[in-house]
Design an enzyme around this catalytic site. Sequence first.
Site, PDB file in Angstrom:
ATOM      1  N   HIS A  85      -9.170  -3.762  10.255  1.00 34.81           N
ATOM      2  CA  HIS A  85      -9.160  -3.526   8.812  1.00 34.81           C
ATOM      3  C   HIS A  85      -9.666  -4.750   8.041  1.00 34.81           C
ATOM      4  CE1 HIS A  85      -7.651   0.383   7.764  1.00 34.81           C
ATOM      5  NE2 HIS A  85      -6.470   0.250   8.332  1.00 34.81           N
ATOM      6  N   GLU A  97       0.855  -1.184   0.000  1.00 35.41           N
ATOM      7  CA  GLU A  97       0.000   0.000   0.000  1.00 35.41           C
ATOM      8  C   GLU A  97       0.895   1.240   0.000  1.00 35.41           C
ATOM      9  OE1 GLU A  97      -2.756   0.364   3.252  1.00 35.41           O
ATOM     10  OE2 GLU A  97      -3.728   2.097   2.348  1.00 35.41           O
ATOM     11  N   GLY A 108       3.614   2.352  10.760  1.00 33.01           N
ATOM     12  CA  GLY A 108       3.337   1.551  11.954  1.00 33.01           C
ATOM     13  C   GLY A 108       3.112   0.077  11.651  1.00 33.01           C
ATOM     14  N   ALA A 109       2.228  -0.196  10.708  1.00 29.15           N
ATOM     15  CA  ALA A 109       1.878  -1.577  10.417  1.00 29.15           C
ATOM     16  C   ALA A 109       1.037  -1.601   9.153  1.00 29.15           C
ATOM     17  CB  ALA A 109       1.089  -2.187  11.576  1.00 29.15           C
ATOM     18  N   MET A 110       0.771  -2.828   8.663  1.00 29.52           N
ATOM     19  CA  MET A 110       0.014  -2.955   7.416  1.00 29.52           C
ATOM     20  C   MET A 110      -0.922  -4.142   7.492  1.00 29.52           C
ATOM     21  SD  MET A 110      -0.615  -1.795   4.443  1.00 29.52           S
ATOM     22  CE  MET A 110      -1.921  -2.562   3.494  1.00 29.52           C
ATOM     23  N   GLU A 111      -2.156  -3.885   7.051  1.00 34.80           N
ATOM     24  CA  GLU A 111      -3.244  -4.842   7.258  1.00 34.80           C
ATOM     25  C   GLU A 111      -3.390  -5.906   6.174  1.00 34.80           C
ATOM     26  OE1 GLU A 111      -3.647  -1.515   6.479  1.00 34.80           O
ATOM     27  OE2 GLU A 111      -5.330  -1.209   5.121  1.00 34.80           O
ATOM     28  N   ASN A 112      -2.323  -6.280   5.451  1.00 34.77           N
ATOM     29  CA  ASN A 112      -2.407  -7.308   4.406  1.00 34.77           C
ATOM     30  C   ASN A 112      -3.300  -8.464   4.843  1.00 34.77           C
ATOM     31  OD1 ASN A 112      -0.037  -5.902   3.249  1.00 34.77           O
ATOM     32  ND2 ASN A 112       1.003  -6.857   4.979  1.00 34.77           N
ATOM     33  N   GLU A 139      -5.140  -2.856  12.877  1.00 32.89           N
ATOM     34  CA  GLU A 139      -4.858  -3.689  11.695  1.00 32.89           C
ATOM     35  C   GLU A 139      -5.839  -4.846  11.620  1.00 32.89           C
ATOM     36  OE1 GLU A 139      -3.003  -2.154   9.783  1.00 32.89           O
ATOM     37  OE2 GLU A 139      -2.063  -0.851  11.261  1.00 32.89           O
ATOM     38  N   GLU A 175      -9.678   4.202   6.543  1.00 29.90           N
ATOM     39  CA  GLU A 175      -8.825   4.652   7.649  1.00 29.90           C
ATOM     40  C   GLU A 175      -9.609   5.393   8.748  1.00 29.90           C
ATOM     41  OE1 GLU A 175      -6.206   3.328   8.114  1.00 29.90           O
ATOM     42  OE2 GLU A 175      -5.508   2.660   6.155  1.00 29.90           O
TER      43      GLU A 175
HETATM   44  N1  B3K Z   1      -2.857   1.039   5.750  1.00 25.98           N
HETATM   45  C1  B3K Z   1      -1.552   1.200   6.332  1.00 25.98           C
HETATM   46  C2  B3K Z   1      -0.839   2.417   5.903  1.00 25.98           C
HETATM   47  C3  B3K Z   1      -0.203   2.333   4.574  1.00 25.98           C
HETATM   48  C4  B3K Z   1       0.631   3.546   4.301  1.00 25.98           C
HETATM   49  C5  B3K Z   1       1.122   3.585   2.911  1.00 25.98           C
HETATM   50  N2  B3K Z   1       2.042   4.664   2.683  1.00 25.98           N
HETATM   51  C6  B3K Z   1      -1.589   1.139   7.816  1.00 25.98           C
HETATM   52  C7  B3K Z   1      -2.872   1.413   8.474  1.00 25.98           C
HETATM   53  O1  B3K Z   1      -3.445   2.463   8.384  1.00 25.98           O
HETATM   54  O2  B3K Z   1      -3.373   0.524   9.115  1.00 25.98           O
HETATM   55 ZN    ZN Z   2      -5.332   1.863   8.930  1.00 24.48          ZN
END
Ligand code: B3K
Ligand code: ZN
Length: 881
Positions: free
Chosen positions: A308, A127, A268-272, A305, A327
Amino acid sequence: MRSESAPAIRLEDYQPPAYRIDTVHLTIRLHPSETEIVSVVSVTPAEGTATGTPFVLDGDDLTLRGLALNGETLEEDAYSVTPERLELFSPPAEPFELSVTTTINPDANTQLMGLYRSSGTYCTQCEAEGFRRITYFLDRPDVLAVYTTRIEASRTDCPILLANGNPVEAGDIDNSDRHFCVWHDPHPKPAYLFALVAGDLARVQDSFETMSGALVELNIFVEHGNEAMCAWAMDSLKRSMRWDEETFGLEYDLEVFNIVAVSDFNMGAMENKGLNIFNDKYVLADPETATDQDYANIEAVIAHEYFHNWTGNRITCRDWFQLCLKEGLTVFRDQEFTSDMRSRPVKRIADVRLLKSHQFPEDAGPLAHPVRPRAYHEINNFYTATVYEKGAEVVRMLKTVLGAADFRKGLDLYFERHDGDATTIEAFLACFEDATETDLSQFARWYEQAGTPVISVKTRHDPERQTFTVDLAQEIPPVPGQKTSKPALIPLRFGLVGADGNDMIAARVDGIEIAGDVMLMEKARQKVTFSGVASKPVLSLLRGFSAPVRLDQTQSEDDLKLLAARDSDPFNRWQAVQTLAMQELLRLTQRARSNETLDPSHSVVEVFGRVLQDAELDPALKALALTLPSEADIAQEVGKDVDPDAIHAARQRLRTEIAVRHRAALSAALNDFMPSGAYSPDAQTAGKRALSNRALHYYAVSGADDASEIVWERFDGADNMTDRIGCLTLLTHDEMPDRDKALDAYRVRHEDNSLAMDKWFMVQATAPGPDTLEHVQSLKSGSLFEESNPNRVRALLQSFATGNPTQFARIDGAGFEFIVESVLEIDKRNPQVASRLLTSFRSWRALESVRCALAESALLKISSCEELSRDSRDIIDRTLQ
Ligand code: B3K
Ligand code: ZN
């Protein structure tokens, strides 16, 4: 010649994709410098797509190695390719299969977007537009596909192979050291949610039974040796999963949920989907290295996360303009989770402080944009406080306007109607309109208009007619590029507080519609009159901070004192103390600017004494009430012609006066509230620790003979990071005698722990002393600084630029110069980290004229740079506009 800005992408130009990608089969052969990716996609022309419409795929820094259509290698005249784009001139009119082979170099990927390696572990960040750095693809959130991912790697280097979804197959490859694992994710998703991790990691395992009885395997993967630091994160995950079921009826939907912690991560983190990747700062915790705040942050980010999975993954965004759809809503959800886990008022105050310190200045400066922006040059620059925090406030207001039951109805309809969709804010609001038969067209302006509305408030009491009238006017101050603004629908929670502190029962006779204890302000100017009000009440407005607005309201010191002591709304009690302090700080700042003696008001100082001695106040709330507005908060309130030195002097003066005047009570508080027994991160114990440390913070400057000794002893004897870092901050920022000894002792103790060392850098970067800049410069060139690690860059440079106003905005301009040079250096390796650092200049125009000119010339240096990333070019252009 300077680099040119990329053309703007505009919401109004949105076109649905001409082709669908229904399935993706990836084979990824991992190699540190030459990873091969074979991507086989099944493509269908969208309805209405004319035959022969070119099929154009996004790329970024890619090398094409092979291309086949329905199994046949494509002739060179059938396509064109650059590292950024692959175009098939005339694809078949029927569904077809395209196989694309690319190679990439993970070790050379210093941007940390796409596939890269962090301490030997392969990981991805896709992302917003990182997937196109892995393979050519329709890299846009409205292209949803089912992914099957086969990863191949050396078993020795990468015993763990992870991707989205569920594992379906694993094995050895031809008796070699290489092995493979295949993952299948049945939920269609956009490419930004793709993830892969491979490395030699330790696994911490647990499980969760969902409300319908499915057993989910939970894993947290970390570097070997860190297993014991995952317990809190795992506990937070299980509580998040249960909470989402109980609160919104939302259940997890895969057999496995994996979390991986890495040390080099841009945010911080990513919700893959099914494979969340975290900055290790939001996973690892033990009392020795993590503060109470770290524990709270981990709980909140793990929850965010996880949440999400529904708000973001099952229902995603049609385009990046809709970012707040996932978000803002997910921040709202994580805020609610924390409020339920901990103290609701304390959480609300913390969130509002964050909003006011990060979002309000953004909204008042050159980087202002609506919660849903209409144009962007670089989407990564729109992961902002406005999209996230103001976005969450808008959802919160929606709940306030509709009431909890109707809000839930609307949200239920949203999940029912849009599960599996890539959708928009309009569609989101339509669910609430349809479920509750409410017209939200005026409310929708919150998504469209930038700028913080200011509400002017005047009140009148008529003792003869026993009426009380409140006159309100709303206005959004001018925002660059926004011609006019229209009145928003503003929910104002309120109470009329009597002299005894109780809320009066008064009937509205005229004016603004009121639902329960909320006025719904709709027009630019409106008034409301209450009857049966015999004695003059004190208006407690914006209770719980029911809308993200500023109040322009003059209240007497006596009225504020009543609210500070008695308001039934804990938020407004806190706010009243803060307002009293702010008024005093503004007066003292003005004095400092004209070199007059600073003499704090006796009665304001007394208010702090009363808060300190209030036996009923919750310790965490008390600690917050005793915290003076920050220097940045004061600067914002001053608004223009800001002199950071005057602000610093004023704040120091008031702090010392409070400390000296209440020395005895502080001495008692620092012991009374010190928790005993083994460390526990729970909110109540943490609240006591916060209060004890707040008391120590004042006691240190109270002139007490034993202050230095107490601070050193607490530092030296601390059995947890909260106390240790609290004392280290005092010793460093107040230049106490044991400062150097303490900094050394801390370094020796924590040298092997990168997260604990980040705190060491941050404490020094934010020290207000006159030589901090030079010290920060030497830390930056020292051996402990790691330019490639975003956490370290943020700990030293971002904290200096945003948390040290006197040194950053030094009158010789050297602070600005230093940050500008750092931005230019970092921009070459990691544009996202650089452009974020550059946003620390966002309030430069509010500075007094000498500093303002210095900031401008520093910024012009960046602007004239020939090779600037798109990220930094975008921020610099807007900052200077
Ligand atoms: N969705 C990600 C943030 C991605 C940032 C890309 N530059 C984390 C979050 O909001 O949970
Ligand atoms: Zn988020």
